[in-house]
Design a protein around this motif. Structure first.
Motif, PDB file in Angstrom:
ATOM      1  N   PHE B 251       4.790  -2.787  -5.940  1.00  0.00           N
ATOM      2  CA  PHE B 251       5.952  -1.913  -6.045  1.00  0.00           C
ATOM      3  C   PHE B 251       6.002  -1.114  -7.343  1.00  0.00           C
ATOM      4  CE2 PHE B 251       7.360  -4.763  -2.668  1.00  0.00           C
ATOM      5  CZ  PHE B 251       7.777  -3.811  -1.752  1.00  0.00           C
ATOM      6  N   THR B 252       5.097  -1.398  -8.296  1.00  0.00           N
ATOM      7  CA  THR B 252       5.067  -0.554  -9.488  1.00  0.00           C
ATOM      8  C   THR B 252       3.804   0.295  -9.537  1.00  0.00           C
ATOM      9  OG1 THR B 252       4.119  -2.360 -10.778  1.00  0.00           O
ATOM     10  CG2 THR B 252       6.493  -2.051 -10.942  1.00  0.00           C
ATOM     11  N   GLN B 253       2.676  -0.289  -9.111  1.00  0.00           N
ATOM     12  CA  GLN B 253       1.430   0.460  -9.169  1.00  0.00           C
ATOM     13  C   GLN B 253       0.608   0.276  -7.909  1.00  0.00           C
ATOM     14  OE1 GLN B 253      -0.716  -0.719 -12.639  1.00  0.00           O
ATOM     15  NE2 GLN B 253       1.094  -0.651 -13.913  1.00  0.00           N
ATOM     16  N   PRO B 254       1.077   0.808  -6.801  1.00  0.00           N
ATOM     17  CA  PRO B 254       0.284   0.665  -5.581  1.00  0.00           C
ATOM     18  C   PRO B 254      -1.069   1.351  -5.751  1.00  0.00           C
ATOM     19  CG  PRO B 254       2.001   2.302  -5.304  1.00  0.00           C
ATOM     20  CD  PRO B 254       2.262   1.638  -6.620  1.00  0.00           C
ATOM     21  N   LYS B 255      -2.079   0.798  -5.068  1.00  0.00           N
ATOM     22  CA  LYS B 255      -3.422   1.366  -5.206  1.00  0.00           C
ATOM     23  C   LYS B 255      -3.627   2.529  -4.254  1.00  0.00           C
ATOM     24  CE  LYS B 255      -6.716  -1.664  -7.303  1.00  0.00           C
ATOM     25  NZ  LYS B 255      -6.200  -3.039  -7.316  1.00  0.00           N
ATOM     26  N   HIS B 256      -2.983   2.458  -3.092  1.00  0.00           N
ATOM     27  CA  HIS B 256      -3.277   3.450  -2.057  1.00  0.00           C
ATOM     28  C   HIS B 256      -2.141   4.460  -1.907  1.00  0.00           C
ATOM     29  CE1 HIS B 256      -6.830   1.316  -0.492  1.00  0.00           C
ATOM     30  NE2 HIS B 256      -6.205   0.280  -1.037  1.00  0.00           N
ATOM     31  N   LYS B 257      -2.542   5.677  -1.647  1.00  0.00           N
ATOM     32  CA  LYS B 257      -1.564   6.741  -1.521  1.00  0.00           C
ATOM     33  C   LYS B 257      -0.595   6.467  -0.366  1.00  0.00           C
ATOM     34  CE  LYS B 257      -1.219  11.711  -0.909  1.00  0.00           C
ATOM     35  NZ  LYS B 257      -0.486  11.605   0.361  1.00  0.00           N
ATOM     36  N   GLU B 260       2.043   4.131  -1.545  1.00  0.00           N
ATOM     37  CA  GLU B 260       2.936   4.856  -2.452  1.00  0.00           C
ATOM     38  C   GLU B 260       3.918   5.730  -1.660  1.00  0.00           C
ATOM     39  OE1 GLU B 260       2.489   5.454  -6.108  1.00  0.00           O
ATOM     40  OE2 GLU B 260       3.826   7.163  -6.302  1.00  0.00           O
ATOM     41  N   ASP B 261       3.382   6.475  -0.706  1.00  0.00           N
ATOM     42  CA  ASP B 261       4.239   7.354   0.085  1.00  0.00           C
ATOM     43  C   ASP B 261       5.304   6.559   0.827  1.00  0.00           C
ATOM     44  OD1 ASP B 261       2.955   9.576  -0.742  1.00  0.00           O
ATOM     45  OD2 ASP B 261       1.735   9.844   1.056  1.00  0.00           O
ATOM     46  N   ILE B 263       6.544   3.400   0.188  1.00  0.00           N
ATOM     47  CA  ILE B 263       7.566   2.707  -0.601  1.00  0.00           C
ATOM     48  C   ILE B 263       8.438   3.643  -1.419  1.00  0.00           C
ATOM     49  CG2 ILE B 263       6.234   0.556  -0.768  1.00  0.00           C
ATOM     50  CD1 ILE B 263       5.585   1.236  -3.619  1.00  0.00           C
ATOM     51  N   THR B 264       7.965   4.865  -1.664  1.00  0.00           N
ATOM     52  CA  THR B 264       8.806   5.779  -2.430  1.00  0.00           C
ATOM     53  C   THR B 264       9.553   6.745  -1.518  1.00  0.00           C
ATOM     54  OG1 THR B 264       6.985   7.347  -2.716  1.00  0.00           O
ATOM     55  CG2 THR B 264       7.305   5.737  -4.469  1.00  0.00           C
ATOM     56  N   GLY B 265       9.389   6.559  -0.216  1.00  0.00           N
ATOM     57  CA  GLY B 265      10.133   7.396   0.721  1.00  0.00           C
ATOM     58  C   GLY B 265       9.646   8.824   0.775  1.00  0.00           C
TER      59      GLY B 265
END
Ligand SMILES: Nc1ncnc2c1ncn2[C@@H]1O[C@H](COP(=O)(O)OP(=O)(O)OP(=O)(O)O)[C@@H](O)[C@H]1O
Ligand SMILES: [Mg+2]
Lengths: 244, 268
Positions: B251-257, B260-261, B263-265
Motif C-alpha cells: 500500500f505504500t510502494q506497489p511494484k506493479h502499475k 498502483e492503479d 489501490i489509488t483509484g
C-alpha cells in the motif's frame, strides 16, 4: 518504476476532485519554490549591489514564505485525513509536507543574507567577493534545477544537482581558508568576519537543502530513500530508478 | 540499522516452512470452458491475516472457495495444480471433504442463513459434528454470538427465525456460525460489507484476536481495511495474481502499475 509518477499520473484518478487536490498541492509547492527563487535573486542582487532597500524587501517578504509553509502543510493534513491516499499519492503528500519545511528554512537562510546586507559595510577583499559571487551563482543554478526537477519529475537533473552541490562544498571550504587569511590580516574586524562566515554558510546551507529536496524527489518517483547515503550509492540508485 | 518500530510478523520473503498454512501451486480453475483462475502460486502464512483484493469478477471468491473445495459442488468446475494445507494435498483421495470444511471455515459474500432459528443456525455445524450436551452447546452458541458482536441484539430472541434479522445482523450471524466450529483456517468473503463502522471495528478486533490461533484469509473491497488489518495482501486481476506482498509494502510502494492503479483509484 520511475514512470509511475510522471506529471500526467496525478490526473488519472477516477475521482476528479482528488485529481484537482493533488494537482493544486503540487502547484502550490511550485509557487512557493518560485517565490524562493525570486527572494534568492533579490537577496543576491542586494548583496552584490549593496542595495539596502532591496534587502529590506527580501526580509519583509519572508513572512509570505512562512505563511505558505503553514498553508501547504495543513492542506497535506486535510488530504491525508479525508482521502487516505496510498502508494504514489501517499508519497506525494508526505513528500510535499517535508519539502515545505526545507523550503521555509531556505527562506530563512535567504533572509539572513539580506540581513547581512543591512548590517554590514563592504570591506572584504575583491578576491573574497569574487569567490562568494561564484559560489552564489552555483547555488542559484542548483536552486533553479531543483525546482525544475520537481516540476518535471526529472530524476536525471537531480544527479547533476548532487554533483554540483559537492562543488559548492569545495568552494565553501576554499572560502573558509581565504576568510581565515583575511582574519589574520585584519583582526580588528573580527565581528565583521564572523558575519561573512555566516553569510557563506547560508549559501552552503541553501545548496544542502536543495539536495534534501532532491532526495525527496527520488523517493517520490520510486520510493527509494536516499537520505544519508554516500554520493556513489545515490548515483547508482538513481540510475537504477531511471532504467526501471 | 536501528529498529524503533518492531514488525511483529516476518516478511513474506522470509517465511519458513513452519510459517505456512496453505500452499497453492499452479492452480488454474475453469467453469466449463471459462478460465477463471490461471496459474496461481502462493502461500498463505499461518496465524496471520491475508487479504485478497481486486476488481469484481477477478476470481477472489473462486480462489478462497478452492481452499475448502466448495467449488466441487459445481458440476462445471475443473481445476489443475494443487493446494496443500499443513502439508496435505486437499485433493488427495484420503481427504474427508466434510471434515476439511469444518477445519477450513468460510463466511460467504452474501449471508445465507438456513431457514431455522438464530440458535440453530449457530449450532448447526456443531450438531453435525457430534452429540453435544445441551449446556455445552448453549455455551458455544453464546460465545460465538458474543465474538461476532451479535449477542446483545439477539439474546432475547434466540429461537426466532434467522430471516427476521437485518442484513448486517445476518452477516454477523454467518460469522458466528463459522466461529462456532473453531476452524483452523477462516475464509471471510467481504465479512463487513454490510456492517456499520462500529460493528466493523468490532469484527476487525475479533480477527486480530482470532489470528493468535487461526489463519485468516479475507476478501475485501475496502483498501483501508486491507491495509490496516492484514499482514499480507494479494492483488488479483482477471484471474491472475499480479502482486503479493507485505501489506505495508503493497500500500505504500506497489511494484506493479496495475496494483498502483487499483489501490489509488485510477483508470486502469
Ligand atoms: N459457478 C460459476 N459458473 C460459471 N462462472 C462462474 C461461476 N462462479 C464464478 N464464475 C465466474 O468466475 C469469475 C470470477 O468470479 P468470482 O466470484 O471468483 O469473482 P470475485 O473476484 O469474487 O468478484 P466479486 O468481487 O464481485 O465478488 C467471474 O467472471 C464469474 O462470472
Ligand atoms: Mg466474490
Amino acid at each position: 518504476m520511475a514512470n509511475f509518477s510522471n506529471n500526467t499520473r496525478f490526473n488519472s484518478h477516477i475521482s476528479r476532485t482528488f485529481n484537482r487536490e493533488l494537482e493544486d498541492l503540487r502547484n502550490a509547492v511550485l509557487v512557493m519554490g518560485g517565490e524562493i527563487e525570486v527572494q534568492y535573486q533579490d537577496a543576491l542582487e542586494a548583496l552584490l549591489q549593496h542595495d539596502i532597500k532591496l534587502a529590506e524587501k527580501v526580509i519583509l517578504n519572508d513572512v509570505k514564505i512562512n505563511a505558505m509553509e503553514v498553508e501547504i502543510d495543513s492542506e497535506c493534513l486535510r488530504i491525508l485525513a479525508i482521502r487516505n491516499p496510498t502508494a504514489s499519492d501517499l508519497r506525494l503528500v508526505m513528500t510535499v509536507s517535508k519539502m515545505v519545511i526545507e523550503l521555509e528554512r531556505m527562506g530563512d537562510e535567504i533572509e539572513k543574507i539580506a540581513q547581512f546586507v543591512n548590517s554590514t559595510e563592504f570591506v572584504y577583499s575583491d578576491e573574497l567577493k569574487l569567490g562568494i559571487t561564484h559560489m552564489a551563482q552555483d547555488v542559484q543554478t542548483i536552486l533553479r534545477d531543483t525546482f525544475n526537477a520537481f516540476a518535471r519529475q526529472d530524476l536525471k537533473t537531480t544527479m547533476n544537482i548532487f554533483a554540483l552541490e559537492r562543488l559548492v562544498d569545495e568552494k565553501y571550504n576554499e572560502l573558509r581558508l581565504q576568510l581565515e587569511q583575511e582574519i589574520q590580516q585584519n583582526v580588528q574586524h573580527i565581528h565583521y568576519w564572523l558575519d561573512v562566515n555566516t553569510l557563506i554558510r547560508s549559501f552552503e546551507r541553501i545548496a544542502d537543502r536543495c539536495v534534501n529536496l532532491c532526495e525527496y524527489l527520488v523517493y517520490l518517483a520510486g520510493g527509494k530513500d536516499l537520505r544519508h547515503n554516500s554520493g556513489k550509492k545515490i548515483q547508482k540508485k538513481i540510475q537504477a530508478l531511471i532504467k526501471s | 540499522m536501528v529498529k524503533l518500530f518492531k514488525s511483529t510478523k516476518p516478511a513474506l520473503k522470509k517465511l519458513t516452512a513452519e510459517d505456512i498454512s496453505v500452499e497453492i501451486s499452479d492452480l488454474s480453475v475453469y467453469f466449463g470452458k471459462k478460465s477463471v483462475l490461471r496459474d496461481i502460486s502462493m502461500v498463505i502464512p499461518k496465524h496471520r491475516i491475508t487479504s485478497f483484493i481486486g476488481q469484481s469478477g477477478c476470481g477472489k471468491t473462486t480462489l478462497i472457495s478452492s481452499m475448502n473445495r466448495m467449488n466441487d459442488l459445481n458440476k462445471n468446475h475443473r481445476c489443475t495444480g494443487s493446494i496443500t494445507i499443513d502439508g496435505q494435498n486437499i485433493h488427495s483421495k484420503k481427504i474427508n471433504v466434510a471434515k476439511l470444511r469444518t477445519q477450513v471455515g468460510m463466511v460467504f459474500q452474501a449471508p445465507n442463513p438456513f431457514p431455522m432459528s438464530i440458535y440453530d443456525n449457530v449450532a448447526f455445524g456443531l450438531r453435525l459434528q457430534k452429540q453435544i450436551p445441551r449446556r455445552q452447546l448453549d455455551e458455544a452458541v453464546e460465545r460465538a454470538l458474543k465474538n461476532a458482536v451479535l449477542w446483545d441484539e439477539v439474546k432475547d430472541q434466540l429461537f426466532a427465525s434467522a430471516s427476521i434479522l437485518s442484513g448486517g445482523q445476518q452477516q454477523r450471524l454467518m460469522i458466528a456460525r463459522a466461529l462456532a466450529l473453531k476452524p483452523k483456517i477462516l475464509l471471510l468473503d467481504e465479512p463487513t460489507s454490510a456492517l456499520d463502522p462500529l460493528a466493523t471495528l468490532h469484527i476487525e478486533e475479533l480477527m486480530q484476536t482470532l489470528k493468535k490461533n487461526t489463519t485468516i484469509v479475507m476478501i475485501t473491497h475496502n483498501m483501508q481495511q486491507a491495509a490496516r488489518l492484514s499482514d499480507y495482501t494479494a492483488f488479483f486481476h482477471q484471474g491472475e495474481l499480479v502482486e503479493y506482498a507485505d501489506s505495508d509494502k503493497l500500500f505504500t510502494q506497489p511494484k506493479h502499475k496495475q496494483t498502483e492503479d487499483y489501490i489509488t483509484g485510477r483508470y486502469g
